[in-house]
Motif scaffolding. Structure first.
Motif, mmCIF file in Angstrom:
data_model
loop_
_atom_site.group_PDB
_atom_site.id
_atom_site.type_symbol
_atom_site.label_atom_id
_atom_site.label_comp_id
_atom_site.label_asym_id
_atom_site.label_seq_id
_atom_site.Cartn_x
_atom_site.Cartn_y
_atom_site.Cartn_z
ATOM 1 N N ALA A 1 -3.954 -7.585 4.795
ATOM 2 C CA ALA A 1 -4.846 -6.547 5.310
ATOM 3 C C ALA A 1 -4.053 -5.314 5.743
ATOM 4 N N VAL A 2 -2.961 -5.529 6.460
ATOM 5 C CA VAL A 2 -2.126 -4.415 6.916
ATOM 6 C C VAL A 2 -1.604 -3.607 5.733
ATOM 7 N N ASP A 3 -1.023 -4.311 4.768
ATOM 8 C CA ASP A 3 -0.406 -3.638 3.632
ATOM 9 C C ASP A 3 -1.427 -2.884 2.785
ATOM 10 N N ALA A 4 -2.589 -3.497 2.572
ATOM 11 C CA ALA A 4 -3.610 -2.852 1.754
ATOM 12 C C ALA A 4 -4.118 -1.563 2.404
ATOM 13 N N VAL A 5 -4.348 -1.609 3.712
ATOM 14 C CA VAL A 5 -4.799 -0.401 4.419
ATOM 15 C C VAL A 5 -3.697 0.657 4.409
ATOM 16 N N CYS A 6 -2.444 0.218 4.538
ATOM 17 C CA CYS A 6 -1.324 1.165 4.517
ATOM 18 C C CYS A 6 -1.242 1.913 3.186
ATOM 19 N N VAL A 7 -1.573 1.239 2.094
ATOM 20 C CA VAL A 7 -1.539 1.892 0.782
ATOM 21 C C VAL A 7 -2.457 3.113 0.787
ATOM 22 N N GLY A 8 -3.706 2.902 1.196
ATOM 23 C CA GLY A 8 -4.648 4.016 1.245
ATOM 24 C C GLY A 8 -4.244 5.070 2.258
ATOM 25 N N LEU A 9 -3.722 4.622 3.403
ATOM 26 C CA LEU A 9 -3.330 5.545 4.468
ATOM 27 C C LEU A 9 -2.185 6.443 4.014
ATOM 28 N N TYR A 10 -1.201 5.871 3.327
ATOM 29 C CA TYR A 10 -0.041 6.637 2.911
ATOM 30 C C TYR A 10 -0.362 7.560 1.737
ATOM 31 N N ILE A 11 -1.277 7.144 0.889
ATOM 32 C CA ILE A 11 -1.727 8.047 -0.175
ATOM 33 C C ILE A 11 -2.410 9.269 0.449
ATOM 34 N N TYR A 12 -3.269 9.016 1.423
ATOM 35 C CA TYR A 12 -3.978 10.103 2.100
ATOM 36 C C TYR A 12 -3.016 11.046 2.816
ATOM 37 N N LYS A 13 -1.964 10.485 3.400
ATOM 38 C CA LYS A 13 -1.003 11.283 4.161
ATOM 39 C C LYS A 13 0.086 11.896 3.276
ATOM 40 N N GLY A 14 0.015 11.655 1.975
ATOM 41 C CA GLY A 14 0.985 12.251 1.075
ATOM 42 C C GLY A 14 2.351 11.614 1.121
ATOM 43 N N ILE A 15 2.393 10.272 1.234
ATOM 44 C CA ILE A 15 3.653 9.528 1.219
ATOM 45 C C ILE A 15 3.588 8.554 0.039
ATOM 46 N N PRO A 16 3.641 9.050 -1.196
ATOM 47 C CA PRO A 16 3.389 8.218 -2.372
ATOM 48 C C PRO A 16 4.367 7.076 -2.569
ATOM 49 N N PHE A 17 5.645 7.287 -2.253
ATOM 50 C CA PHE A 17 6.612 6.220 -2.469
ATOM 51 C C PHE A 17 6.387 5.063 -1.504
ATOM 52 N N TYR A 18 5.994 5.377 -0.284
ATOM 53 C CA TYR A 18 5.670 4.313 0.670
ATOM 54 C C TYR A 18 4.376 3.609 0.265
ATOM 55 N N ALA A 19 3.446 4.357 -0.298
ATOM 56 C CA ALA A 19 2.207 3.743 -0.793
ATOM 57 C C ALA A 19 2.531 2.725 -1.880
ATOM 58 N N ALA A 20 3.459 3.091 -2.775
ATOM 59 C CA ALA A 20 3.868 2.173 -3.844
ATOM 60 C C ALA A 20 4.561 0.944 -3.270
ATOM 61 N N LEU A 21 5.411 1.156 -2.263
ATOM 62 C CA LEU A 21 6.120 0.042 -1.642
ATOM 63 C C LEU A 21 5.146 -0.925 -0.994
ATOM 64 N N TYR A 22 4.150 -0.398 -0.296
ATOM 65 C CA TYR A 22 3.199 -1.279 0.377
ATOM 66 C C TYR A 22 2.218 -1.918 -0.598
ATOM 67 N N ALA A 23 2.007 -1.308 -1.735
ATOM 68 C CA ALA A 23 1.225 -1.976 -2.781
ATOM 69 C C ALA A 23 1.984 -3.211 -3.262
ATOM 70 N N LEU A 24 3.307 -3.072 -3.386
ATOM 71 C CA LEU A 24 4.145 -4.214 -3.769
ATOM 72 C C LEU A 24 4.125 -5.270 -2.669
ATOM 73 N N TYR A 25 4.194 -4.832 -1.409
ATOM 74 C CA TYR A 25 4.116 -5.769 -0.286
ATOM 75 C C TYR A 25 2.812 -6.569 -0.330
ATOM 76 N N THR A 26 1.724 -5.892 -0.694
ATOM 77 C CA THR A 26 0.427 -6.563 -0.758
ATOM 78 C C THR A 26 0.447 -7.691 -1.774
ATOM 79 N N VAL A 27 1.007 -7.410 -2.938
ATOM 80 C CA VAL A 27 1.095 -8.435 -3.988
ATOM 81 C C VAL A 27 1.976 -9.594 -3.536
ATOM 82 N N ILE A 28 3.121 -9.265 -2.932
ATOM 83 C CA ILE A 28 4.034 -10.309 -2.460
ATOM 84 C C ILE A 28 3.371 -11.165 -1.387
ATOM 85 N N ALA A 29 2.611 -10.539 -0.503
ATOM 86 C CA ALA A 29 1.926 -11.280 0.554
ATOM 87 C C ALA A 29 0.912 -12.263 -0.021
#
Length: 202
Positions: free
Chosen positions: A158-186
Protein backbone atom coordinates in the motif's frame (compact mmCIF):
# COMPACT_ATOMS: atom_id res chain seq x y z
CA UNK A 1 10.34 17.60 -17.60
CA UNK A 2 13.78 18.04 -15.99
CA UNK A 3 15.62 15.27 -14.15
CA UNK A 4 17.47 15.99 -10.94
CA UNK A 5 20.83 14.13 -10.83
CA UNK A 6 20.09 13.33 -7.19
CA UNK A 7 16.97 11.45 -8.26
CA UNK A 8 19.03 9.30 -10.64
CA UNK A 9 21.59 8.67 -7.90
CA UNK A 10 18.78 7.77 -5.50
CA UNK A 11 17.41 5.28 -8.02
CA UNK A 12 20.82 3.63 -8.51
CA UNK A 13 21.45 3.40 -4.76
CA UNK A 14 17.95 2.00 -4.25
CA UNK A 15 18.60 -0.74 -6.80
CA UNK A 16 21.93 -1.57 -5.15
CA UNK A 17 20.14 -1.78 -1.82
CA UNK A 18 17.65 -4.28 -3.23
CA UNK A 19 20.45 -6.43 -4.68
CA UNK A 20 22.47 -6.44 -1.45
CA UNK A 21 19.39 -7.03 0.68
CA UNK A 22 18.49 -10.06 -1.45
CA UNK A 23 21.94 -11.52 -0.79
CA UNK A 24 21.96 -10.47 2.91
CA UNK A 25 25.11 -8.45 2.25
CA UNK A 26 26.01 -5.94 5.00
CA UNK A 27 26.80 -3.36 2.32
CA UNK A 28 23.03 -2.89 2.10
CA UNK A 29 23.36 -0.76 5.23
CA UNK A 30 25.76 1.58 3.45
CA UNK A 31 23.08 2.08 0.81
CA UNK A 32 20.61 2.58 3.67
CA UNK A 33 22.72 5.48 4.91
CA UNK A 34 23.13 7.11 1.50
CA UNK A 35 19.54 6.58 0.33
CA UNK A 36 17.80 8.49 3.17
CA UNK A 37 20.34 11.31 2.93
CA UNK A 38 19.50 11.77 -0.75
CA UNK A 39 15.79 11.28 -0.13
CA UNK A 40 15.69 13.88 2.65
CA UNK A 41 17.06 16.54 0.29
CA UNK A 42 14.63 15.62 -2.48
CA UNK A 43 11.56 15.28 -0.27
CA UNK A 44 12.15 18.59 1.50
CA UNK A 45 12.64 20.43 -1.78
CA UNK A 46 9.37 18.93 -3.08
CA UNK A 47 7.37 19.77 0.06
CA UNK A 48 7.02 16.13 1.17
CA UNK A 49 7.71 16.98 4.78
CA UNK A 50 6.41 13.80 6.39
CA UNK A 51 8.51 11.68 4.04
CA UNK A 52 11.46 13.92 4.93
CA UNK A 53 10.89 13.31 8.63
CA UNK A 54 10.57 9.52 8.39
CA UNK A 55 13.88 9.36 6.54
CA UNK A 56 15.63 10.79 9.59
CA UNK A 57 14.44 7.66 11.39
CA UNK A 58 15.54 5.43 8.50
CA UNK A 59 18.97 7.05 8.54
CA UNK A 60 19.42 6.38 12.26
CA UNK A 61 18.32 2.77 11.89
CA UNK A 62 20.72 2.30 8.95
CA UNK A 63 23.70 3.42 11.06
CA UNK A 64 22.69 1.05 13.86
CA UNK A 65 22.12 -1.81 11.42
CA UNK A 66 25.50 -1.38 9.75
CA UNK A 67 27.36 -1.40 13.09
CA UNK A 68 25.49 -4.48 14.27
CA UNK A 69 25.93 -6.43 11.03
CA UNK A 70 29.64 -5.70 10.69
CA UNK A 71 30.30 -6.68 14.29
CA UNK A 72 28.44 -9.93 13.73
CA UNK A 73 30.46 -10.63 10.59
CA UNK A 74 33.69 -10.61 12.58
CA UNK A 75 32.60 -13.95 14.09
CA UNK A 76 33.74 -17.19 12.44
CA UNK A 77 31.58 -17.99 9.45
CA UNK A 78 30.18 -21.13 11.04
CA UNK A 79 29.23 -19.33 14.25
CA UNK A 80 27.47 -16.53 12.36
CA UNK A 81 25.54 -19.02 10.24
CA UNK A 82 24.53 -20.98 13.33
CA UNK A 83 23.39 -17.80 15.07
CA UNK A 84 21.27 -16.79 12.07
CA UNK A 85 19.74 -20.26 11.87
CA UNK A 86 18.92 -20.17 15.57
CA UNK A 87 17.35 -16.71 15.26
CA UNK A 88 15.23 -17.86 12.33
CA UNK A 89 13.94 -20.81 14.32
CA UNK A 90 13.37 -18.74 17.46
CA UNK A 91 11.32 -16.09 15.64
CA UNK A 92 9.37 -17.70 12.81
CA UNK A 93 7.24 -15.85 10.31
CA UNK A 94 3.62 -15.83 11.47
CA UNK A 95 0.26 -14.31 10.65
CA UNK A 96 -0.70 -11.24 12.62
CA UNK A 97 -3.14 -11.86 15.45
CA UNK A 98 -6.52 -10.15 15.55
CA UNK A 99 -5.47 -8.17 18.63
CA UNK A 100 -2.21 -7.01 17.06
CA UNK A 101 -4.01 -6.09 13.83
CA UNK A 102 -6.53 -3.99 15.75
CA UNK A 103 -3.73 -2.21 17.63
CA UNK A 104 -1.79 -1.59 14.41
CA UNK A 105 -4.85 -0.15 12.68
CA UNK A 106 -5.60 2.10 15.65
CA UNK A 107 -2.04 3.43 15.78
CA UNK A 108 -2.03 3.94 12.02
CA UNK A 109 -5.31 5.88 12.14
CA UNK A 110 -4.04 8.14 14.94
CA UNK A 111 -0.71 8.78 13.24
CA UNK A 112 -2.36 9.45 9.90
CA UNK A 113 -4.78 11.97 11.45
CA UNK A 114 -2.09 13.70 13.50
CA UNK A 115 0.34 13.97 10.58
CA UNK A 116 -2.42 15.09 8.21
CA UNK A 117 -3.45 17.92 10.55
CA UNK A 118 0.16 18.95 11.12
CA UNK A 119 1.01 19.02 7.42
CA UNK A 120 -2.24 20.75 6.50
CA UNK A 121 -2.00 23.60 8.99
CA UNK A 122 1.71 23.88 9.86
CA UNK A 123 3.39 23.47 6.47
CA UNK A 124 2.85 24.45 2.85
CA UNK A 125 2.32 20.82 1.79
CA UNK A 126 -0.01 20.35 -1.18
CA UNK A 127 -0.38 16.60 -0.63
CA UNK A 128 -0.95 16.44 3.11
CA UNK A 129 -3.29 13.41 3.27
CA UNK A 130 -1.13 11.26 0.98
CA UNK A 131 2.19 12.26 2.52
CA UNK A 132 0.74 11.58 5.97
CA UNK A 133 -0.70 8.23 4.81
CA UNK A 134 2.59 6.83 3.53
CA UNK A 135 4.52 8.04 6.57
CA UNK A 136 2.04 6.71 9.13
CA UNK A 137 1.73 3.36 7.41
CA UNK A 138 5.52 3.07 7.03
CA UNK A 139 5.94 3.49 10.79
CA UNK A 140 3.40 0.74 11.44
CA UNK A 141 4.90 -1.47 8.72
CA UNK A 142 8.31 -1.27 10.41
CA UNK A 143 6.73 -2.58 13.62
CA UNK A 144 5.01 -5.39 11.73
CA UNK A 145 8.35 -6.25 10.14
CA UNK A 146 10.06 -6.36 13.52
CA UNK A 147 7.40 -8.83 14.69
CA UNK A 148 7.90 -10.92 11.53
CA UNK A 149 4.23 -10.82 10.57
CA UNK A 150 3.71 -11.83 6.95
CA UNK A 151 1.11 -9.09 6.62
CA UNK A 152 3.84 -6.45 6.89
CA UNK A 153 4.24 -6.91 3.15
CA UNK A 154 0.62 -5.84 2.59
CA UNK A 155 1.36 -2.57 4.39
CA UNK A 156 4.42 -1.99 2.21
CA UNK A 157 2.44 -2.76 -0.95
CA UNK A 158 0.00 0.00 0.00
CA UNK A 159 2.79 2.43 0.91
CA UNK A 160 4.77 1.78 -2.26
CA UNK A 161 1.76 1.96 -4.57
CA UNK A 162 0.63 5.31 -3.15
CA UNK A 163 4.21 6.60 -3.35
CA UNK A 164 4.29 5.84 -7.08
CA UNK A 165 1.35 8.15 -7.74
CA UNK A 166 2.60 10.73 -5.24
CA UNK A 167 6.06 10.95 -6.79
CA UNK A 168 4.69 11.15 -10.32
CA UNK A 169 2.49 14.05 -9.21
CA UNK A 170 5.42 15.76 -7.50
CA UNK A 171 7.67 15.35 -10.53
CA UNK A 172 10.08 12.75 -9.12
CA UNK A 173 9.92 10.17 -11.95
CA UNK A 174 12.96 8.12 -10.99
CA UNK A 175 11.67 7.62 -7.46
CA UNK A 176 8.27 6.73 -8.90
CA UNK A 177 9.97 4.01 -10.97
CA UNK A 178 11.89 2.77 -7.93
CA UNK A 179 8.75 2.50 -5.83
CA UNK A 180 6.92 0.75 -8.65
CA UNK A 181 9.69 -1.86 -8.44
CA UNK A 182 9.32 -1.94 -4.65
CA UNK A 183 5.61 -2.65 -5.11
CA UNK A 184 6.31 -5.66 -7.31
CA UNK A 185 8.98 -6.96 -4.93
CA UNK A 186 6.62 -6.57 -1.98
CA UNK A 187 4.00 -8.69 -3.75
CA UNK A 188 6.52 -11.49 -4.29
CA UNK A 189 7.86 -11.01 -0.77
CA UNK A 190 4.41 -11.52 0.70
CA UNK A 191 3.96 -14.76 -1.23
CA UNK A 192 7.39 -15.97 -0.11
CA UNK A 193 6.73 -15.20 3.56
CA UNK A 194 3.43 -17.03 3.42
CA UNK A 195 5.34 -20.15 2.38
CA UNK A 196 7.76 -19.63 5.29
CA UNK A 197 5.04 -19.77 7.95
CA UNK A 198 5.36 -23.04 9.92
CA UNK A 199 2.61 -25.55 9.17
CA UNK A 200 1.57 -25.55 12.83
CA UNK A 201 0.88 -21.80 12.68
CA UNK A 202 -1.30 -21.89 9.57
Amino acid sequence: MTFNPLEILGLVVGLLYLWWEYHANPRMWLASVVMPAISMWIYYSKGLYADFGINIYYLAIAVYGYIRWTRRNRQPEGAAAAAEEHAAKATPVTHITARAAAAALAVFALLWAALWIFLEYCTDSTVAPYDAFTTALSIVAMWLLARKYAEQWLAWIAVDAVCVGLYIYKGIPFYAALYALYTVIAIFGYRKWLRMIPATAK
